[in-house]
Design an enzyme around this catalytic site. Structure first.
Site, mmCIF file in Angstrom:
data_model
loop_
_atom_site.group_PDB
_atom_site.id
_atom_site.type_symbol
_atom_site.label_atom_id
_atom_site.label_comp_id
_atom_site.label_asym_id
_atom_site.label_seq_id
_atom_site.Cartn_x
_atom_site.Cartn_y
_atom_site.Cartn_z
ATOM 1 N N PHE A 108 0.699 -1.179 -0.090
ATOM 2 C CA PHE A 108 0.194 0.209 -0.004
ATOM 3 C C PHE A 108 0.898 1.419 0.146
ATOM 4 C CE2 PHE A 108 -2.871 -3.071 2.023
ATOM 5 C CZ PHE A 108 -4.230 -2.587 1.563
ATOM 6 N N ASP A 109 0.380 2.188 -0.715
ATOM 7 C CA ASP A 109 0.902 3.615 -0.630
ATOM 8 C C ASP A 109 -0.019 3.950 0.897
ATOM 9 O OD1 ASP A 109 1.532 6.426 -1.053
ATOM 10 O OD2 ASP A 109 -0.717 6.540 -1.619
ATOM 11 N N MET A 110 0.544 5.018 1.444
ATOM 12 C CA MET A 110 -0.512 5.475 2.693
ATOM 13 C C MET A 110 -1.441 6.448 2.155
ATOM 14 S SD MET A 110 0.812 6.356 6.617
ATOM 15 C CE MET A 110 1.076 7.857 6.259
ATOM 16 N N ASP A 111 -0.853 7.700 1.996
ATOM 17 C CA ASP A 111 -1.819 8.723 1.967
ATOM 18 C C ASP A 111 -2.788 8.595 0.751
ATOM 19 O OD1 ASP A 111 -1.234 10.544 4.244
ATOM 20 O OD2 ASP A 111 0.666 10.373 3.366
ATOM 21 N N ASP A 139 -2.834 5.861 -5.389
ATOM 22 C CA ASP A 139 -3.818 6.688 -5.724
ATOM 23 C C ASP A 139 -3.299 8.061 -6.616
ATOM 24 O OD1 ASP A 139 -3.677 9.478 -3.491
ATOM 25 O OD2 ASP A 139 -2.454 7.868 -3.361
#
Length: 222
Positions: free
Chosen positions: A14-17, A173
């Site tokens: 995962f990317d976080m933000d 995202d």
């Protein structure tokens, strides 16, 4: 039963933000507040210029482009202080994340985070949302030579997870993050986020998959 995008994957990164948590909005607010301390207005294109940069790379950009007296370490410390309260009280997980993480764990899929954010903040977010036990690897942009869209951060996450890049699925995202995952030889699922709605069609074109949220990616067979 798992979604087809997960059929032959051994790890999810995962990317976080904007991917794991709904937090992209807060960084523009922090930039406005921080620059405002020195009487500097937020340039309209700032977010697009720094998109994908690591926490440290962004601090260098600010130091080089704005008349700021703070040192690089002071800039990063200020951002961490400003962001922490918002992450603690105003930033929810993306819809469906708890169920998705449990589904991955039950299916033996390893989990990692590869974020441009600071280690202090990602560790705090993981603690607040009780995520730490799920993730075998947390890599930040400051841990590698180049930030997104270079593949470095995702390759390091795969190395720590001990999974071949081709067996990793990335959730991202923003366009630079999608490019980073693809450059690493991974499959990428783009995640809907209000911050990047203007890039929706580009995200769909670049990524292998596109989701609005994480609900329904694992379905009980019972």
């Amino acid at each position: 039963m798992r979604h087809k995008m997960l059929w032959d994957m051994d790890a999810v990164i995962f990317d976080m933000d904007g991917s794991l948590v709904d937090s992209m909005w807060l960084w523009k607010a922090i930039d406005i507040e921080y620059l405002g301390r020195y009487g500097i207005s937020l340039p309209e294109d700032l977010q697009s210029r720094i998109e994908g940069m690591s926490f440290s790379e962004t601090a260098v950009y600010f130091k080089e482009h704005f008349p700021i007296p703070d040192s690089l370490e002071e800039i990063k410390a200020a951002w961490n202080r400003m962001a922490w309260d918002k992450y603690m009280h105003e930033v929810p997980l993306k819809p469906g994340i708890p169920e998705f993480l449990n589904g991955c764990r039950e299916n033996g899929i390893r989990l990692g985070i590869a974020t441009s954010n600071s280690r202090e903040l990602v560790e705090n977010v993981a603690e607040v949302h009780n995520l730490r036990a799920y993730f075998t690897s947390i890599v930040t942009g400051c841990d590698v030579a180049r930030g997104k869209p270079s593949p470095d951060i995702y390759l390091e996450a795969a190395r720590q997870l001990e999974v071949a890049p081709a067996r990793c699925l990335v959730f991202e995202d923003i366009v630079p993050g999608i490019l980073a995952g693809k450059s690493a030889g991974m499959r990428v699922c783009a995640v809907e986020d209000a911050y990047s709605l203007q890039s929706r069609e580009e995200k769909k074109a670049l990524a292998d998959y596109y989701i609005n949220d994480f609900r329904g990616l694992f379905i009980s067979e019972g």
